[in-house]
Design a protein around this motif. Structure first.
Motif, PDB file in Angstrom:
ATOM      1  N   VAL A 133       0.860  -1.178   0.000  1.00  0.00           N
ATOM      2  CA  VAL A 133       0.000   0.000   0.000  1.00  0.00           C
ATOM      3  C   VAL A 133       0.896   1.227   0.000  1.00  0.00           C
ATOM      4  N   SER A 134       0.555   2.208  -0.801  1.00  0.00           N
ATOM      5  CA  SER A 134       1.256   3.488  -0.816  1.00  0.00           C
ATOM      6  C   SER A 134       0.362   4.521  -0.160  1.00  0.00           C
ATOM      7  N   GLU A 135       0.769   5.012   0.969  1.00  0.00           N
ATOM      8  CA  GLU A 135      -0.020   6.008   1.693  1.00  0.00           C
ATOM      9  C   GLU A 135       0.719   7.331   1.718  1.00  0.00           C
ATOM     10  N   PRO A 136       0.185   8.371   1.074  1.00  0.00           N
ATOM     11  CA  PRO A 136       0.825   9.678   1.164  1.00  0.00           C
ATOM     12  C   PRO A 136       0.958  10.106   2.629  1.00  0.00           C
ATOM     13  N   GLY A 137       2.104  10.653   2.968  1.00  0.00           N
ATOM     14  CA  GLY A 137       2.358  11.116   4.324  1.00  0.00           C
ATOM     15  C   GLY A 137       2.941  10.059   5.240  1.00  0.00           C
ATOM     16  N   ARG A 138       2.870   8.799   4.850  1.00  0.00           N
ATOM     17  CA  ARG A 138       3.419   7.717   5.675  1.00  0.00           C
ATOM     18  C   ARG A 138       4.938   7.643   5.480  1.00  0.00           C
ATOM     19  N   THR A 150      11.682  17.483  -5.947  1.00  0.00           N
ATOM     20  CA  THR A 150      10.408  17.627  -6.665  1.00  0.00           C
ATOM     21  C   THR A 150       9.201  17.466  -5.743  1.00  0.00           C
ATOM     22  N   GLY A 151       9.446  17.111  -4.483  1.00  0.00           N
ATOM     23  CA  GLY A 151       8.350  16.977  -3.526  1.00  0.00           C
ATOM     24  C   GLY A 151       7.667  15.624  -3.525  1.00  0.00           C
ATOM     25  N   ASN A 152       8.217  14.681  -4.279  1.00  0.00           N
ATOM     26  CA  ASN A 152       7.623  13.341  -4.282  1.00  0.00           C
ATOM     27  C   ASN A 152       7.812  12.644  -2.942  1.00  0.00           C
ATOM     28  N   VAL A 153       8.900  12.979  -2.252  1.00  0.00           N
ATOM     29  CA  VAL A 153       9.181  12.425  -0.927  1.00  0.00           C
ATOM     30  C   VAL A 153       9.877  13.487  -0.091  1.00  0.00           C
ATOM     31  N   GLU A 154       9.834  13.274   1.218  1.00  0.00           N
ATOM     32  CA  GLU A 154      10.764  13.964   2.097  1.00  0.00           C
ATOM     33  C   GLU A 154      11.786  12.899   2.466  1.00  0.00           C
ATOM     34  N   SER A 155      13.005  13.104   2.010  1.00  0.00           N
ATOM     35  CA  SER A 155      14.068  12.143   2.272  1.00  0.00           C
ATOM     36  C   SER A 155      14.580  12.377   3.686  1.00  0.00           C
ATOM     37  N   LEU A 156      14.374  11.392   4.568  1.00  0.00           N
ATOM     38  CA  LEU A 156      14.761  11.542   5.969  1.00  0.00           C
ATOM     39  C   LEU A 156      16.155  11.001   6.235  1.00  0.00           C
ATOM     40  N   ALA A 157      16.534   9.910   5.592  1.00  0.00           N
ATOM     41  CA  ALA A 157      17.863   9.326   5.742  1.00  0.00           C
ATOM     42  C   ALA A 157      18.091   8.335   4.609  1.00  0.00           C
ATOM     43  N   PHE A 158      19.348   8.183   4.226  1.00  0.00           N
ATOM     44  CA  PHE A 158      19.700   7.153   3.254  1.00  0.00           C
ATOM     45  C   PHE A 158      21.153   6.759   3.445  1.00  0.00           C
ATOM     46  N   MET A 212       3.230  10.764  -5.890  1.00  0.00           N
ATOM     47  CA  MET A 212       3.735   9.557  -6.524  1.00  0.00           C
ATOM     48  C   MET A 212       3.574   8.358  -5.588  1.00  0.00           C
ATOM     49  N   ALA A 213       3.137   7.253  -6.159  1.00  0.00           N
ATOM     50  CA  ALA A 213       3.029   6.003  -5.396  1.00  0.00           C
ATOM     51  C   ALA A 213       4.426   5.429  -5.175  1.00  0.00           C
ATOM     52  N   HIS A 223      10.585   2.856  -9.143  1.00  0.00           N
ATOM     53  CA  HIS A 223      10.846   2.668 -10.573  1.00  0.00           C
ATOM     54  C   HIS A 223      11.645   3.857 -11.120  1.00  0.00           C
ATOM     55  N   ALA A 224      11.270   5.059 -10.732  1.00  0.00           N
ATOM     56  CA  ALA A 224      11.956   6.259 -11.209  1.00  0.00           C
ATOM     57  C   ALA A 224      13.395   6.315 -10.693  1.00  0.00           C
ATOM     58  N   VAL A 225      13.596   6.063  -9.411  1.00  0.00           N
ATOM     59  CA  VAL A 225      14.947   6.124  -8.824  1.00  0.00           C
ATOM     60  C   VAL A 225      15.838   5.053  -9.441  1.00  0.00           C
ATOM     61  N   LYS A 226      15.334   3.840  -9.508  1.00  0.00           N
ATOM     62  CA  LYS A 226      16.141   2.747 -10.040  1.00  0.00           C
ATOM     63  C   LYS A 226      16.387   2.918 -11.537  1.00  0.00           C
TER      64      LYS A 226
END
Length: 156
Positions: A18-23, A57-65, A82-83, A89-92
């Motif tokens: 499941v893709s949940e925005p904000g999760r 682009t606002g598709n995610v908030e990157s917290l750590a990597f 974005m789901a 798919h885009a990153v890879k």
């Protein structure tokens, strides 16, 4: 060209996803055949570039990597646009294109699937981030996390 065989049960990773925005999600993906592409700092920076683009682009908030030689850990808060499967798919896709171009090769860079875990509201997100960025220490790639170049976290 025939499609490479998927690892057994890789389709199981998609069941119930499941893709949940904000999760907040912890996502992990490995390179094809666990090849150590990202031992090369320049190639690892291409993955970082793909992650930062999705953040910008606002598709995610990157917290750590952390980009390890043969896999990626990424802690994100999913945005509205974005789901999760489209994001990965885009990153890879972008990073594989750049790696293949740099190495003057073709073929898969990443394994077909990825692992994700939705983070519960009661979990300690900074502790999860510390676990993620400490991967190079546990793997013996460096003595101090500051010595490893392919990581970031919003708490530092």
């Amino acid at each position: 060209m025939p499609r490479p065989a998927q690892p057994p049960h890789s389709q199981d990773l998609r069941k119930g996803r499941v893709s949940e925005p904000g999760r907040i999600y912890h996502v992990r993906t490995s390179t094809a055949s666990r090849r150590r592409f990202f031992s090369d700092l320049y190639l690892g920076r291409e993955v970082v570039r793909a992650l930062r683009f999705q953040h910008a682009t606002g598709n995610v908030e990157s917290l750590a990597f952390v980009v390890m030689p043969d896999h990626l850990h990424w802690l994100i808060q999913l945005g509205d646009g974005m789901a999760l499967d489209a994001l990965m798919h885009a990153v890879k896709g972008f990073s594989a294109q750049r790696v293949n171009k740099c190495l003057r090769r073709s073929g898969p860079v990443w394994q077909a699937g990825y692992f994700d875990r939705a983070i519960r509201a009661d979990e300690d997100v900074p502790a999860i981030a510390r676990y993620i960025v400490a991967n190079p220490l546990r793997a013996g790639l460096c003595a101090h996390i500051g010595d490893y170049p392919l990581w970031d976290a919003v708490w530092v």
